[in-house]
Design an enzyme around this catalytic site. Structure first.
Site, PDB file in Angstrom:
ATOM      1  N   ASP A  90      26.587   3.605  14.212  1.00  0.00           N
ATOM      2  CA  ASP A  90      25.400   2.997  14.792  1.00  0.00           C
ATOM      3  C   ASP A  90      24.297   4.061  14.761  1.00  0.00           C
ATOM      4  O   ASP A  90      24.582   5.249  14.834  1.00  0.00           O
ATOM      5  CB  ASP A  90      25.740   2.566  16.229  1.00  0.00           C
ATOM      6  CG  ASP A  90      24.734   1.570  16.748  1.00  0.00           C
ATOM      7  OD1 ASP A  90      23.771   1.280  16.025  1.00  0.00           O
ATOM      8  OD2 ASP A  90      24.925   1.092  17.880  1.00  0.00           O
ATOM      9  N   GLY A 222      19.644  -6.666  18.909  1.00  0.00           N
ATOM     10  CA  GLY A 222      18.849  -7.137  20.045  1.00  0.00           C
ATOM     11  C   GLY A 222      19.309  -8.458  20.627  1.00  0.00           C
ATOM     12  O   GLY A 222      18.555  -9.137  21.315  1.00  0.00           O
ATOM     13  N   ASP A 272      31.169  -6.195  16.178  1.00  0.00           N
ATOM     14  CA  ASP A 272      31.735  -5.102  16.980  1.00  0.00           C
ATOM     15  C   ASP A 272      31.444  -5.426  18.436  1.00  0.00           C
ATOM     16  O   ASP A 272      30.450  -6.103  18.725  1.00  0.00           O
ATOM     17  CB  ASP A 272      31.081  -3.747  16.653  1.00  0.00           C
ATOM     18  CG  ASP A 272      29.742  -3.582  17.346  1.00  0.00           C
ATOM     19  OD1 ASP A 272      28.749  -4.174  16.878  1.00  0.00           O
ATOM     20  OD2 ASP A 272      29.675  -2.905  18.395  1.00  0.00           O
ATOM     21  N   CYS A 310      53.272 -12.571  20.256  1.00  0.00           N
ATOM     22  CA  CYS A 310      52.338 -11.529  19.809  1.00  0.00           C
ATOM     23  C   CYS A 310      53.148 -10.338  19.312  1.00  0.00           C
ATOM     24  O   CYS A 310      54.113  -9.919  19.942  1.00  0.00           O
ATOM     25  CB  CYS A 310      51.419 -11.109  20.956  1.00  0.00           C
ATOM     26  SG  CYS A 310      50.351  -9.719  20.532  1.00  0.00           S
ATOM     27  N   CYS A 312      52.031  -7.213  18.854  1.00  0.00           N
ATOM     28  CA  CYS A 312      51.380  -5.922  19.122  1.00  0.00           C
ATOM     29  C   CYS A 312      52.388  -4.973  19.789  1.00  0.00           C
ATOM     30  O   CYS A 312      53.435  -5.405  20.286  1.00  0.00           O
ATOM     31  CB  CYS A 312      50.153  -6.126  20.009  1.00  0.00           C
ATOM     32  SG  CYS A 312      50.513  -6.177  21.770  1.00  0.00           S
ATOM     33  N   CYS A 315      53.315  -6.122  23.424  1.00  0.00           N
ATOM     34  CA  CYS A 315      54.118  -7.347  23.572  1.00  0.00           C
ATOM     35  C   CYS A 315      55.497  -7.227  22.940  1.00  0.00           C
ATOM     36  O   CYS A 315      56.426  -7.922  23.361  1.00  0.00           O
ATOM     37  CB  CYS A 315      53.366  -8.539  22.995  1.00  0.00           C
ATOM     38  SG  CYS A 315      51.867  -8.914  23.915  1.00  0.00           S
ATOM     39  N   HIS A 341      46.833  -4.340  22.994  1.00  0.00           N
ATOM     40  CA  HIS A 341      47.006  -5.789  22.861  1.00  0.00           C
ATOM     41  C   HIS A 341      45.665  -6.473  22.563  1.00  0.00           C
ATOM     42  O   HIS A 341      45.574  -7.319  21.676  1.00  0.00           O
ATOM     43  CB  HIS A 341      47.635  -6.397  24.126  1.00  0.00           C
ATOM     44  CG  HIS A 341      47.554  -7.886  24.112  1.00  0.00           C
ATOM     45  ND1 HIS A 341      48.476  -8.671  23.460  1.00  0.00           N
ATOM     46  CD2 HIS A 341      46.603  -8.733  24.602  1.00  0.00           C
ATOM     47  CE1 HIS A 341      48.102  -9.942  23.555  1.00  0.00           C
ATOM     48  NE2 HIS A 341      46.978  -9.998  24.244  1.00  0.00           N
TER      49      HIS A 341
HETATM   50 ZN   LIG Z   1      50.239  -8.355  22.381  1.00  0.00          ZN
END
Ligand SMILES: [Zn+2]
Length: 378
Positions: A90, A222, A272, A310, A312, A315, A341
């Protein structure tokens, strides 16, 4: 850079973008590591495991603390933080206008005091490009002014005109830096930023003006600064069609999963937002049935993962009850698991979005996803 649209479904688009740091697929979510660190003790190795394609860092923050010259000594941000995929930096414009103290805007740039130690700093288009060149990111953002969404028309007009002049200077400076012998990434890309508050005709005329500058990508800045969701969607409705379709379209700082689903539907393909990591650090986790607050007592004995199915790291191994215990005990692992997660949830949603666009069923996917999230959070 090669940006190639692979599928279009109404206004939604899915593309591939080849860069010197590898190829990414859009729509994508950039995982935010403001100071070259993903808050919540998440490493760049973790980012790979949770499907992150692009990491985002911040020019202003890295300039005021540690310094871009030091990072250049390490060979740039990629080497410094051990990340070999694309990085977007940025420009610092937004932070100069939102964080810095005692700022003074002139045609040359902005003089301000650092929010860390009060030190006087000057940043204009050239300085911002020089800092981003030192960081060696894949994509540099133009230095712009983000006027308050509800500022008067006259102020916004003058600000946008200056942002256009600054963009021209960014482009000249970026070309110069990319031609220097000791530049880390000589193929650094430049994205311009559309501004104009919530005033349709200013947004449109600015979009047209910057589209003529043949930049590598175009952002809409903006927004998500105090206007309503409907106002934001309306600005996307009127603005995106005036930006080049054959270039990436980036909606800065947005947003909730529903905001992203709506913006993809309006032609945006880069996003983002700090929400997944910020919410995760407070024990708020995203699921397909809405957001859960793991501090809630009802999860005390809950042996299920945050979300069934999930994949991840949180999880796969841990229960809601255990993560709640970690959060209550103020253990950093609790925060870390929630952030992992949430980022995985966002990255996975982007992957589902890409598949739905490529299978020409985006509207159906979006409507179902929003309905289950809203119903679950009732
Ligand atoms: Zn998860």
């Amino acid at each position: 850079m090669k940006y190639e649209i692979k599928a279009v479904d109404n206004r939604a688009k899915s593309a591939t973008m080849e860069t010197v740091h590898g190829t990414v697929e859009t729509p994508l979510f950039m995982n935010v590591g403001t100071v070259a660190a993903i808050k919540g003790a998440v490493s760049t190795d973790d980012l790979k495991e949770i499907g992150c394609q692009v990491e985002l860092s911040n020019t202003y923050h890295l300039h005021v603390r540690t310094g871009d010259k030091l990072i250049k000594e390490f060979g740039g941000l990629h080497e410094f933080m051990h990340w070999d995929r694309p990085i977007l930096t940025d420009s610092g414009g937004f932070q100069v206008f939102s964080l810095a103290k005692l700022r003074k805007i002139k045609e040359e740039g902005v003089a301000f005091n650092s929010h860390i130690d009060g030190r006087k700093i000057f940043m204009g288009p050239e300085e911002s490009m020089q800092i981003q060149s030192n960081l060696g990111s894949t994509i540099a953002m133009a230095f712009d002014e983000c006027p308050p969404a509800l500022a008067e028309r006259k102020y916004i007009e003058e600000s946008v005109a200056r942002t256009t002049r600054w963009l021209q200077r960014c482009k000249v400076e970026m070309d110069r830096l990319n031609s220097l012998e000791d530049t880390i990434n000589k193929e650094q890309l430049l994205f311009g930023i559309n501004q104009g508050g919530i005033i349709d005709d200013i947004r449109i005329s600015h979009a047209k003006a910057i589209s003529e500058m043949n930049l590598d990508g175009y952002a809409i800045g903006g927004l998500a600064v105090g206007e309503s969701h409907e106002e934001m969607y309306h600005i996307l409705d009127v603005t995106v069609e005036h930006l080049p379709k054959d270039k990436p379209t980036y909606l800065m700082g947005v947003g909730t999963p529903i905001n992203i689903l709506e913006a993809v539907d309006r032609g945006v393909d880069f996003f983002d937002c700090v929400y997944p990591s910020r919410n995760g650090r407070h024990g708020h986790v995203y699921t397909n049935c809405g957001k859960l607050n793991l501090f809630n007592k009802k999860y005390e004995l809950d042996k299920r993962p945050i979300e069934e199915g999930c994949n991840c790291p949180a999880c796969r191994s841990y229960s809601r009850g255990y993560i709640r215990h970690l959060l209550k005990a103020n253990e950093m692992l609790g925060m870390r698991l929630c952030v992992l997660h949430n980022l995985y949830f966002y990255n996975t949603m982007m992957s589902e979005i890409r598949t739905a666009i490529r299978e020409n069923r985006y509207t159906e996917y979006k409507n179902n996803k929003i309905r289950t999230m809203l119903e679950g959070s009732k």
